[in-house]
Scaffold this motif. Structure first.
Motif, short mmCIF file in Angstrom:
data_model
loop_
_atom_site.label_atom_id
_atom_site.label_comp_id
_atom_site.label_asym_id
_atom_site.label_seq_id
_atom_site.Cartn_x
_atom_site.Cartn_y
_atom_site.Cartn_z
N GLU A 27 68.48 -15.10 116.90
CA GLU A 27 69.37 -16.18 116.46
C GLU A 27 70.48 -15.63 115.57
OE1 GLU A 27 69.06 -20.18 113.67
OE2 GLU A 27 67.24 -19.25 114.43
N LEU A 28 71.69 -16.11 115.84
CA LEU A 28 72.84 -15.72 115.03
C LEU A 28 72.90 -16.60 113.79
CD1 LEU A 28 75.44 -14.01 114.82
CD2 LEU A 28 76.62 -15.89 115.97
N GLU A 29 73.29 -16.01 112.68
CA GLU A 29 73.42 -16.77 111.45
C GLU A 29 74.52 -17.81 111.59
OE1 GLU A 29 73.57 -13.52 111.84
OE2 GLU A 29 71.81 -12.77 110.82
N PRO A 30 74.29 -19.01 111.10
CA PRO A 30 75.31 -20.05 111.21
C PRO A 30 76.42 -19.86 110.16
CG PRO A 30 73.42 -20.90 110.04
CD PRO A 30 73.06 -19.51 110.49
N PRO A 85 78.65 -0.04 120.93
CA PRO A 85 79.11 -1.29 121.56
C PRO A 85 78.36 -2.53 121.07
CG PRO A 85 78.67 0.39 123.23
CD PRO A 85 78.20 0.93 121.92
N LEU A 86 77.08 -2.37 120.77
CA LEU A 86 76.29 -3.51 120.27
C LEU A 86 76.81 -3.97 118.91
CD1 LEU A 86 72.66 -2.31 121.13
CD2 LEU A 86 74.07 -3.93 122.40
N TYR A 87 77.07 -3.01 118.03
CA TYR A 87 77.58 -3.35 116.71
C TYR A 87 78.98 -3.94 116.79
CZ TYR A 87 73.67 -1.52 114.04
OH TYR A 87 72.43 -1.34 113.49
N ARG A 88 79.82 -3.39 117.66
CA ARG A 88 81.18 -3.91 117.83
C ARG A 88 81.13 -5.36 118.30
NH1 ARG A 88 85.45 -2.69 115.93
NH2 ARG A 88 85.13 -0.52 116.37
N ARG A 89 80.29 -5.64 119.28
CA ARG A 89 80.15 -7.01 119.79
C ARG A 89 79.63 -7.95 118.70
NH1 ARG A 89 77.63 -5.91 124.43
NH2 ARG A 89 75.55 -6.03 123.53
N HIS A 90 78.67 -7.47 117.91
CA HIS A 90 78.13 -8.31 116.84
C HIS A 90 79.19 -8.57 115.77
CE1 HIS A 90 75.24 -10.34 114.39
NE2 HIS A 90 75.35 -9.46 113.41
N ASP A 92 82.41 -8.72 116.22
CA ASP A 92 83.34 -9.71 116.79
C ASP A 92 82.76 -11.11 116.69
OD1 ASP A 92 85.13 -7.69 117.39
OD2 ASP A 92 84.54 -7.55 119.51
N THR A 93 81.46 -11.24 116.93
CA THR A 93 80.80 -12.54 116.82
C THR A 93 80.81 -13.03 115.38
OG1 THR A 93 79.38 -11.96 118.69
CG2 THR A 93 78.67 -13.80 117.32
N LEU A 94 80.54 -12.12 114.43
CA LEU A 94 80.55 -12.50 113.01
C LEU A 94 81.94 -12.98 112.58
CD1 LEU A 94 78.38 -9.67 111.42
CD2 LEU A 94 77.74 -12.07 111.76
N LYS A 95 82.97 -12.34 113.12
CA LYS A 95 84.34 -12.78 112.82
C LYS A 95 84.59 -14.17 113.38
CE LYS A 95 86.38 -8.18 112.74
NZ LYS A 95 87.23 -7.23 113.47
N ILE A 100 82.62 -13.02 108.19
CA ILE A 100 83.37 -11.93 107.56
C ILE A 100 84.33 -12.51 106.52
CG2 ILE A 100 84.96 -10.01 107.92
CD1 ILE A 100 82.16 -9.53 109.09
N ASP A 101 85.03 -13.59 106.88
CA ASP A 101 85.92 -14.24 105.91
C ASP A 101 85.13 -14.79 104.72
OD1 ASP A 101 88.14 -13.72 107.46
OD2 ASP A 101 88.03 -15.63 108.52
N GLU A 102 83.97 -15.33 104.99
CA GLU A 102 83.11 -15.85 103.93
C GLU A 102 82.67 -14.73 102.99
OE1 GLU A 102 78.96 -18.41 103.73
OE2 GLU A 102 80.01 -18.22 105.63
N LEU A 103 82.34 -13.58 103.55
CA LEU A 103 81.95 -12.42 102.75
C LEU A 103 83.09 -11.99 101.84
CD1 LEU A 103 79.96 -10.06 102.14
CD2 LEU A 103 81.04 -8.85 104.04
N LEU A 104 84.30 -11.97 102.36
CA LEU A 104 85.45 -11.57 101.56
C LEU A 104 85.75 -12.56 100.44
CD1 LEU A 104 87.78 -10.27 104.40
CD2 LEU A 104 86.49 -8.91 102.74
N ARG A 105 85.55 -13.84 100.70
CA ARG A 105 85.75 -14.86 99.65
C ARG A 105 84.74 -14.73 98.53
NH1 ARG A 105 86.54 -18.28 104.01
NH2 ARG A 105 84.42 -19.07 103.83
#
Length: 126
Positions: A27-30, A85-90, A92-95, A100-105
């Protein structure tokens, strides 16, 4: 977890790679996953430990755990081409989800133990 243990042990790379590919099925984090734990509260480290042991493993947690195993076993270079490739795809999904924006805030916000753990997981994956 079985695939991660095979990487640590070595000698069964094909089976390990197939098991690790299954991390994408977790499951991906919401959106809001990180900020839910943002305010510093009375949360104790015991509650963090309990949740870490009983909560369902999410995709980012799986990838962060894999990073730890690869570093500690000295097999980062050996597996880099397979997992890149797995990390790159993940990432992209997090973005796309906005984590990623939430982490930066939240970079200068003092987080609860759970929030700090989640932040570290995101950073490890990045």
């Amino acid at each position: 977890l079985h695939g991660v243990s095979l990487i640590g042990k070595g000698g069964r790379n094909f089976i390990a790679a197939k098991c690790i590919d299954a991390i994408d099925a977790l499951e991906l984090e919401p959106q809001g996953w990180l900020s839910v734990a943002a305010p510093l509260s009375e949360e104790s480290h015991w509650l963090l430990f309990r949740s870490a042991m009983t909560d369902t493993v999410t995709r980012t947690a799986g990838y962060a755990f894999l990073v730890d195993v690869l570093k500690k076993s000295g097999k980062e270079e050996e597996w880099a081409a397979h997992f890149s490739p797995l990390y790159r795809r993940h990432l992209d999904t997090l973005k796309e989800v906005g984590l990623i924006d939430e982490l930066l805030r939240l970079k200068s916000v003092e987080l609860s133990p759970t929030g700090a753990m989640r932040k570290k997981q995101l950073i490890k994956v990045m």
